[in-house]
Design an enzyme around this catalytic site. Structure first.
Site, PDB file in Angstrom:
ATOM      1  N   VAL A  92      -9.072 -35.615 -74.664  1.00  0.00           N
ATOM      2  CA  VAL A  92      -9.409 -34.297 -75.470  1.00  0.00           C
ATOM      3  C   VAL A  92     -10.416 -34.300 -75.465  1.00  0.00           C
ATOM      4  O   VAL A  92     -11.361 -33.482 -76.119  1.00  0.00           O
ATOM      5  CB  VAL A  92      -8.726 -33.726 -76.423  1.00  0.00           C
ATOM      6  CG1 VAL A  92      -6.665 -33.102 -76.054  1.00  0.00           C
ATOM      7  CG2 VAL A  92      -8.547 -34.994 -77.455  1.00  0.00           C
ATOM      8  N   ARG A 103      11.693 -29.690 -68.583  1.00  0.00           N
ATOM      9  CA  ARG A 103      10.193 -28.714 -69.053  1.00  0.00           C
ATOM     10  C   ARG A 103       9.755 -28.062 -67.770  1.00  0.00           C
ATOM     11  O   ARG A 103       8.850 -27.173 -68.696  1.00  0.00           O
ATOM     12  CB  ARG A 103       9.602 -30.293 -69.347  1.00  0.00           C
ATOM     13  CG  ARG A 103      10.323 -31.020 -70.654  1.00  0.00           C
ATOM     14  CD  ARG A 103       9.439 -32.254 -70.696  1.00  0.00           C
ATOM     15  NE  ARG A 103       8.003 -31.322 -70.785  1.00  0.00           N
ATOM     16  CZ  ARG A 103       6.439 -32.097 -70.306  1.00  0.00           C
ATOM     17  NH1 ARG A 103       6.271 -33.218 -69.772  1.00  0.00           N
ATOM     18  NH2 ARG A 103       5.695 -31.485 -70.495  1.00  0.00           N
ATOM     19  N   ASP A 162       0.080 -32.672 -59.350  1.00  0.00           N
ATOM     20  CA  ASP A 162       1.565 -32.080 -59.720  1.00  0.00           C
ATOM     21  C   ASP A 162       2.874 -31.336 -58.352  1.00  0.00           C
ATOM     22  O   ASP A 162       3.761 -31.637 -58.571  1.00  0.00           O
ATOM     23  CB  ASP A 162       1.571 -30.564 -60.004  1.00  0.00           C
ATOM     24  CG  ASP A 162       1.435 -30.736 -61.968  1.00  0.00           C
ATOM     25  OD1 ASP A 162       1.272 -32.117 -62.477  1.00  0.00           O
ATOM     26  OD2 ASP A 162       0.944 -29.797 -62.249  1.00  0.00           O
ATOM     27  N   ARG A 197       1.673 -32.073 -73.748  1.00  0.00           N
ATOM     28  CA  ARG A 197       0.707 -31.838 -74.319  1.00  0.00           C
ATOM     29  C   ARG A 197      -0.534 -30.783 -74.389  1.00  0.00           C
ATOM     30  O   ARG A 197      -1.356 -30.464 -74.874  1.00  0.00           O
ATOM     31  CB  ARG A 197      -0.060 -32.922 -73.200  1.00  0.00           C
ATOM     32  CG  ARG A 197      -1.667 -33.268 -72.851  1.00  0.00           C
ATOM     33  CD  ARG A 197      -2.368 -33.778 -71.970  1.00  0.00           C
ATOM     34  NE  ARG A 197      -3.831 -33.561 -71.368  1.00  0.00           N
ATOM     35  CZ  ARG A 197      -4.712 -34.189 -72.793  1.00  0.00           C
ATOM     36  NH1 ARG A 197      -4.227 -35.312 -73.594  1.00  0.00           N
ATOM     37  NH2 ARG A 197      -5.721 -33.853 -72.443  1.00  0.00           N
ATOM     38  N   CYS A 222       3.589 -35.717 -71.332  1.00  0.00           N
ATOM     39  CA  CYS A 222       4.262 -36.933 -69.765  1.00  0.00           C
ATOM     40  C   CYS A 222       3.412 -38.277 -70.115  1.00  0.00           C
ATOM     41  O   CYS A 222       2.381 -38.214 -70.289  1.00  0.00           O
ATOM     42  CB  CYS A 222       4.500 -36.410 -68.695  1.00  0.00           C
ATOM     43  SG  CYS A 222       5.939 -34.952 -68.195  1.00  0.00           S
ATOM     44  N   LYS A 234       4.941 -22.201 -65.684  1.00  0.00           N
ATOM     45  CA  LYS A 234       4.714 -22.885 -66.138  1.00  0.00           C
ATOM     46  C   LYS A 234       3.183 -22.733 -66.607  1.00  0.00           C
ATOM     47  O   LYS A 234       2.963 -22.908 -68.356  1.00  0.00           O
ATOM     48  CB  LYS A 234       5.672 -24.058 -65.950  1.00  0.00           C
ATOM     49  CG  LYS A 234       6.245 -24.938 -67.403  1.00  0.00           C
ATOM     50  CD  LYS A 234       6.328 -26.425 -67.777  1.00  0.00           C
ATOM     51  CE  LYS A 234       5.064 -27.010 -66.639  1.00  0.00           C
ATOM     52  NZ  LYS A 234       4.533 -27.747 -67.923  1.00  0.00           N
ATOM     53  N   ASN A 235       2.744 -23.606 -66.497  1.00  0.00           N
ATOM     54  CA  ASN A 235       1.180 -24.119 -66.526  1.00  0.00           C
ATOM     55  C   ASN A 235      -0.267 -23.249 -66.830  1.00  0.00           C
ATOM     56  O   ASN A 235      -1.058 -22.892 -67.193  1.00  0.00           O
ATOM     57  CB  ASN A 235       0.023 -24.856 -65.426  1.00  0.00           C
ATOM     58  CG  ASN A 235       1.000 -26.440 -65.285  1.00  0.00           C
ATOM     59  OD1 ASN A 235       1.947 -26.915 -66.443  1.00  0.00           O
ATOM     60  ND2 ASN A 235       0.934 -26.672 -64.092  1.00  0.00           N
ATOM     61  N   ARG A 240      -5.275 -39.251 -70.346  1.00  0.00           N
ATOM     62  CA  ARG A 240      -5.782 -37.331 -70.294  1.00  0.00           C
ATOM     63  C   ARG A 240      -6.234 -37.593 -71.510  1.00  0.00           C
ATOM     64  O   ARG A 240      -5.736 -36.913 -72.681  1.00  0.00           O
ATOM     65  CB  ARG A 240      -4.029 -36.517 -70.160  1.00  0.00           C
ATOM     66  CG  ARG A 240      -3.598 -36.990 -69.394  1.00  0.00           C
ATOM     67  CD  ARG A 240      -3.084 -36.015 -68.729  1.00  0.00           C
ATOM     68  NE  ARG A 240      -1.636 -35.731 -68.960  1.00  0.00           N
ATOM     69  CZ  ARG A 240      -0.287 -35.074 -69.061  1.00  0.00           C
ATOM     70  NH1 ARG A 240      -0.431 -34.304 -68.531  1.00  0.00           N
ATOM     71  NH2 ARG A 240       0.827 -35.381 -69.515  1.00  0.00           N
TER      72      ARG A 240
END
Length: 420
Positions: A124, A399, A307, A93, A117, A22-23, A122
């Site tokens: 930017v 997700r 994670d 995100r 989440c 996914k990432n 977090r």
């Protein structure tokens, strides 16, 4: 709202295919904005976050085709809309990753500040500071990032990250691919997903050096072309199912998983008494003896992945002795602790550290998921617990985990998804 019901106590045996990461997929999809394409991504997972990114890119004007049977995503066309709206960006995100590509190729972007989440703020700021160093003018107004490139387009720059940021590295790497001149990213993230993005960009015609190191050098080109790129296997999914095998005392083959992608996770699992053996077609994971309490601290890759923190904590709940788990990446990533304690876990936490004292057994209970990785940690605990566990709010799971209940049921878990 769906729930997952688990009746624990069954050792897992068999093979679990590991999906595409996914990432890795999300920034690869954003890279579709850099070319008219087609950009074909192979080994694509079927996840809620992938659908969200597809919807975002489609509203920008791209043609997005997700062939779930063939496990491919095809992106083509040029953006006709340079705004990423709040209604989509707030859901995930990673939506902010369209900022660099839009700005580099079209000279302008309007992107909502991101959501996702609830595991930390977090910010930017590193994304924006890097783009400003490349010549962009940026304003924040009414919850949106307004960015404009100078008349001649973005310019190469030497950008030194004060802290490691995966998202900022990805955004600036994509922006640099079409910037004029040379861009150097210093203290860049080294996660396997960064290398996967760089390899895809090179297949599209980008010039990138230093892949796998903390110093990436990008020589900008005028345009990028079509490409086909296979997505790497999901190292977090692999680590999660490794914990599933260990927490149930079973043996599972993780098909397609790659040892090098897991970094320190493999070392920590081995320290805890889990056998992880590399095979030609994946990783064999087993736990035939007891688990040992093992300390861990989350760090950027190749350190222990944040994670994987919640999943490893679930594993330590039934280990002999105590373990200290320290979270250094996100400030709100212990929200699974009260739910694990409902199942009989002995955990005390303060600030960024938690002490877990193993218990002989966990007990099934109704629990509530709070974020993606917290969700799956409760599933893992349920696999080991006596009795029935009901995990609520499993939309978080969807997700980032493809068909989690089917994959676990196929190796012997008593698990099912039930409607509200």
């Amino acid at each position: 709202m769906d729930r997952i019901r688990i009746r624990g106590g069954k050792p897992l045996h068999g093979a679990i295919p590991i999906s595409g990461a996914k990432n890795a997929t999300l920034p690869l999809m954003a890279a579709g904005l850099l070319t008219d394409g087609p950009l074909v991504l192979e080994n694509a997972p079927d996840l809620a976050d992938i659908a969200t990114m597809g919807a975002l890119l489609a509203q920008h004007g791209l043609t997005v085709t997700h062939d779930k049977a063939a496990r491919t995503i095809t992106l083509s066309g040029a953006a006709t809309n340079l705004e990423a709206p709040y209604d989509i960006v707030r859901k995930m995100r990673a939506s902010v990753l369209v900022l660099g590509p839009l700005l580099a190729r079209f000279g302008e972007a309007k992107v909502s500040l991101p959501g996702g989440c609830a595991i930390g703020t977090r910010p930017v700021d590193l994304h924006l500071k890097g783009l400003e160093q490349m010549g962009a003018a940026i304003e924040l107004d009414s919850g949106y990032i307004h960015a404009k490139a100078p008349a001649g387009g973005l310019r190469g720059a030497r950008i030194i990250f004060p802290t490691v940021s995966v998202g900022a590295t990805e955004n600036l790497l994509m922006a640099a691919a079409l910037a004029e001149g040379t861009t150097e990213l210093v203290n860049a993230a080294r996660e396997p997903e960064i290398g996967d993005l760089a390899m895809c960009l090179m297949r599209m015609g980008a010039r990138v050096e230093g892949i796998g190191t903390d110093r990436l050098t990008v020589e900008g080109v005028r345009s990028l072309g079509a490409a086909t790129h296979p997505i790497i296997p999901d190292r977090i999914e692999a680590g999660t199912y490794a914990c599933a095998a260990a927490i149930t005392g079973g043996q599972v083959m993780l098909e397609g998983a790659r040892l090098a992608d897991l970094g320190a996770v493999v070392r920590v699992l081995r320290d805890a008494g889990v056998d992880v053996a590399e095979r030609n077609d994946g990783l064999m994971v087993s736990r035939l003896n007891g688990l040992h309490g093992t300390d861990v601290m989350t760090e950027p890759f190749p350190g222990f992945a944040t994670d994987m923190q919640a999943q490893f904590m679930a594993l330590m709940c039934i280990a002999d002795g105590a373990s200290m788990i320290t979270e250094t990446i996100f400030e709100n990533r212990f929200m699974h602790v009260p739910e694990l304690m409902r199942m009989g876990a002995r955990i005390k936490y303060h600030g960024q550290s938690a002490i877990v004292r193993g218990v002989p057994k966990l007990s099934g209970a109704p629990v509530m998921a709070t974020d993606l990785r917290a969700s799956v940690s409760l599933v893992l605990a349920g696999l080991a617990a006596q009795g029935e566990t009901i995990v609520n709010r499993v939309y978080h799971l969807d997700r980032g985990y493809e068909a989690v209940e089917r994959k676990l049921a196929a190796v012997g878990a008593d698990i099912e998804r039930i409607g509200a």
